[in-house]
Design an enzyme around this catalytic site. Structure first.
Site, mmCIF file in Angstrom:
data_model
loop_
_atom_site.group_PDB
_atom_site.id
_atom_site.type_symbol
_atom_site.label_atom_id
_atom_site.label_comp_id
_atom_site.label_asym_id
_atom_site.label_seq_id
_atom_site.Cartn_x
_atom_site.Cartn_y
_atom_site.Cartn_z
ATOM 1 N N ASP A 120 0.845 -1.188 0.000
ATOM 2 C CA ASP A 120 0.000 0.000 0.000
ATOM 3 C C ASP A 120 0.885 1.245 0.000
ATOM 4 O OD1 ASP A 120 -2.385 1.399 -0.030
ATOM 5 O OD2 ASP A 120 -2.509 1.490 2.153
ATOM 6 N N HIS A 127 -3.697 14.153 0.556
ATOM 7 C CA HIS A 127 -3.900 13.286 1.718
ATOM 8 C C HIS A 127 -2.685 13.332 2.644
ATOM 9 C CE1 HIS A 127 -5.113 9.834 4.131
ATOM 10 N NE2 HIS A 127 -3.933 9.279 3.888
ATOM 11 N N GLU A 192 -10.172 4.138 3.850
ATOM 12 C CA GLU A 192 -9.274 4.802 2.912
ATOM 13 C C GLU A 192 -9.712 4.391 1.512
ATOM 14 O OE1 GLU A 192 -5.153 4.096 4.036
ATOM 15 O OE2 GLU A 192 -5.298 5.704 5.527
ATOM 16 N N GLU A 194 -9.210 3.884 -2.153
ATOM 17 C CA GLU A 194 -7.980 3.717 -2.920
ATOM 18 C C GLU A 194 -8.272 2.990 -4.238
ATOM 19 O OE1 GLU A 194 -4.574 2.382 -0.820
ATOM 20 O OE2 GLU A 194 -5.262 3.145 1.139
ATOM 21 N N ASP A 226 -9.065 0.448 2.262
ATOM 22 C CA ASP A 226 -8.036 0.084 3.243
ATOM 23 C C ASP A 226 -8.516 0.534 4.624
ATOM 24 O OD1 ASP A 226 -5.636 -0.574 4.483
ATOM 25 O OD2 ASP A 226 -4.669 1.306 3.913
ATOM 26 N N ARG A 230 -7.611 4.320 13.400
ATOM 27 C CA ARG A 230 -6.676 5.439 13.581
ATOM 28 C C ARG A 230 -6.072 5.466 14.981
ATOM 29 N NH1 ARG A 230 -5.554 6.264 8.448
ATOM 30 N NH2 ARG A 230 -7.390 6.870 7.224
ATOM 31 N N GLN A 233 -3.418 2.850 14.981
ATOM 32 C CA GLN A 233 -2.358 3.293 14.070
ATOM 33 C C GLN A 233 -1.475 4.375 14.714
ATOM 34 O OE1 GLN A 233 -3.983 4.884 10.408
ATOM 35 N NE2 GLN A 233 -1.987 5.341 9.525
ATOM 36 N N LYS A 246 -4.144 -1.625 10.357
ATOM 37 C CA LYS A 246 -4.546 -1.780 8.955
ATOM 38 C C LYS A 246 -4.822 -3.240 8.583
ATOM 39 C CE LYS A 246 -3.231 2.450 7.402
ATOM 40 N NZ LYS A 246 -4.011 3.345 6.543
ATOM 41 N N THR A 250 -8.711 -5.630 4.415
ATOM 42 C CA THR A 250 -8.651 -4.735 3.264
ATOM 43 C C THR A 250 -9.649 -5.270 2.252
ATOM 44 O OG1 THR A 250 -6.272 -4.413 3.654
ATOM 45 C CG2 THR A 250 -7.145 -3.699 1.521
ATOM 46 N N GLU A 352 -9.905 12.911 7.499
ATOM 47 C CA GLU A 352 -9.814 14.202 6.806
ATOM 48 C C GLU A 352 -11.175 14.890 6.755
ATOM 49 O OE1 GLU A 352 -7.711 11.889 3.565
ATOM 50 O OE2 GLU A 352 -6.993 13.914 3.110
HETATM 51 MN MN MN Z 1 -3.955 2.947 2.762
#
Ligand code: MN
Length: 407
Positions: A120, A127, A192, A194, A226, A230, A233, A246, A250, A352
Site C-alpha cells: 500500500d 492526503h 481509505e 484507494e 483500506d 486510527r 495506528q 490496517k 482490506t 480528513e
Molecule cells: Mn492505505
C-alpha cells in the site's frame, strides 16, 4: 469495429462492451465459483462460453493473468467477438451465448484473484499533507523523502477480501485519554478510498521493472477500501509504519477492469516541483489515470476523490517497489494510498472529512459522523472515460461495520 453489443442494456451502461471487467462468481444453486466478465446487467460464464481457453477454467483470474499481455489481448478479443453486434453473430450463435449469461443480481461474487503480496502506497499529496497536519502538528506536512520516492509499506495479503465481507471492528492497543496504553475495540475506525493495481505477469528476483515495462506486468485495476483503525495506528506506527491498525481487513471490488479498457483514461500527472531520480522520471509520459471515486456512508455521498490528481503514478510505484530487485508474483496487489483531492468534498478518509473528529459531518438521516459506528455501511464506486465516449465502471467495494465476537 463496432463497439455495440447485442446484450440488452449493455450499450451505454457502465459495463459496456468497452469495459468487460473480469470477476469470479457462483450461482445461487451452486457453490462452484467460476470466472466471468460483466456485460450490462449480466455476467458471462467464461469457461462455459469459451471452453477451449484453458486459462478460463479455473475459479480465479491468476492463470489468465500469469499468461501475459499477448494472451490477455487474444482472450479479450475472443470475448468481444461473442458479445458484439453483427456481423459475425448469427441469431443461433447468440442463443448459445445467452444460455451462459446470468443476471448480476442473481449471482454471488468472490475474490477475483488469489492475492500474492500486498503493498500500500501513500501517493496523494493532498492526503499526505492533511495527515501530516493532523498526526504531526508543528512539523513539516511532508516527510523529507516524500517528493523523492513513493512512500509505501508491505501489508497483509491474507486479509484482503472481496467486497461485502463484514468489517469486524478491530480490537487493539491504543492510548487512553490520560495517556496510558489500553486494549479494546477501536474508537476511530476509518476508511481509505484507494485504487488497486493487480499484477499479472511476474518478474524475476534481481531485476527492476522500469516505468516503460508497466503494461508488460500489470493486468488491471480494482477498487480498494483500506480500513484503518486510527487510534491503533497512531500509537503503533512509529518507527516502522502501519501494522495492526490496517491488517484486520482490506476490501477489494469483485471486478478487475483490464488495462485494455482504460486506453481513453490516461492523462498527464500533476506537475512535479521536485526533480526525481532517473528510474522515477516520467517526464512526457501520460501515466496518470482519469478516474473519479465516489464514497458513500449509509447512502450519503460524502466525497468524490479525483484519482488523476495523484502525485505518484502506478508506473512509478511499480518501478520503485522493484527498484531493489524485489520480484513480482502473479496476484500481487499494490494500492495507491488514500485518494484525496484539494477540496473538502474530495477527501478519501473520514479523518480528513471530520478534521480528526473535530468537525463531524452530516449524513442524510440527520446523524453526524466523525468515525464509523457499528452498522455503518461504506461503499466506494468509480468511473473513468472509456472508448468511443463510453464510461467505464469499476463496480463497488462495500462493507458494513459489525461488532466482533471479542467485544
Ligand atoms: Mn492505505
Amino acid at each position: 469495429m463496432t463497439s455495440s453489443s447485442w446484450v440488452a442494456g449493455a450499450d451505454g451502461s457502465l459495463f459496456s462492451l468497452s469495459n468487460l471487467p473480469y470477476g469470479v462468481f457462483s450461482l445461487a444453486d451452486s457453490a462452484r465459483p467460476r470466472l466471468g466478465v460483466a456485460i450490462g446487467g449480466f455476467v458471462l460464464d467464461l469457461a462455459a462460453a469459451l471452453p477451449d481457453i484453458t486459462e478460463l477454467r479455473e475459479p480465479t483470474l491468476n492463470p489468465l493473468m500469469a499468461a501475459g499481455p499477448a494472451r490477455w489481448a487474444a482472450v479479450r478479443e475472443r470475448i468481444t467477438d461473442l458479445l458484439r453486434d453483427p456481423p459475425g453473430n448469427e441469431a443461433a450463435a447468440r442463443s448459445d451465448v445467452t444460455t451462459h449469461l446470468h443476471e448480476l443480481g442473481s449471482v454471488q461474487m468472490h475474490l477475483p484473484f488469489e492475492v500474492a503480496d500486498y503493498v500500500d502506497f501513500y501517493s496523494s499529496e493532498h492526503h499526505a499533507r492533511n495527515l501530516g497536519r493532523i498526526l504531526r502538528p508543528g512539523q513539516p506536512e511532508l516527510g523529507a523523502n516524500w517528493k523523492h520516492l513513493p512512500v509505501g509499506y508491505h501489508g497483509r495479503a491474507g486479509t484482503v477480501r472481496v467486497s461485502g465481507t463484514p468489517v469486524v471492528r478491530p480490537h487493539g492497543q491504543r492510548l487512553s485519554p490520560d495517556g496510558q496504553p489500553e486494549h479494546g475495540p477501536s474508537r476511530r475506525l476509518d476508511i481509505e478510498a484507494e485504487v488497486g493495481w493487480v499484477v499479472g505477469a511476474p518478474s524475476p528476483l534481481g531485476r527492476a521493472v522500469p516505468l516503460h515495462d508497466f503494461r508488460d506486468h500489470v493486468f488491471g485495476v480494482c477498487l480498494v477500501n483500506d480500513w484503518s483503525a486510527r487510534d491503533l495506528q497512531a500509537w503503533e506506527y512509529v518507527p516502522l509504519g502501519p501494522f495492526l491498525g490496517k491488517s484486520f481487513l482490506t476490501s477489494v471490488s469483485p471486478w478487475v477492469v483490464p488495462l485494455a479498457a482504460l486506453d481513453a483514461a490516461w492523462t498527464t500527472p500533476p506537475p512535479r516541483d521536485t526533480p526525481v531520480l532517473a528510474y522515477l522520471d516520467d517526464s512526457g509520459r501520460r501515466d496518470a489515470l482519469d478516474l473519479t471515486l465516489e464514497v458513500t456512508v449509509n447512502g450519503t455521498v460524502v466525497s468524490r476523490p479525483p484519482f488523476a490528481d495523484m502525485y505518484w503514478t502506478a508506473a512509478q510505484q511499480l518501478a520503485h517497489l522493484t527498484a531493489n530487485g524485489a520480484s513480482l508474483r502473479t496476484g500481487d496487489l499494490f494500492a495507491s494510498g488514500t485518494v484525496s483531492g484539494p477540496a473538502p468534498d474530495q477527501y478519501g478518509s473520514l479523518i480528513e472529512l471530520s478534521h480528526n473528529g473535530t468537525t463531524p459531518f452530516p449524513l442524510a438521516d440527520g446523524s453526524m459522523r466523525s468515525f464509523l459506528e457499528n452498522g455503518d455501511e461504506v461503499t466506494i464506486t468509480a468511473t473513468a472515460p472509456g472508448a468511443d465516449g463510453s464510461t467505464i465502471g469499476f463496480g463497488a467495494v462495500t462493507g458494513r461495520v459489525v461488532v466482533g465476537p471479542g467485544a
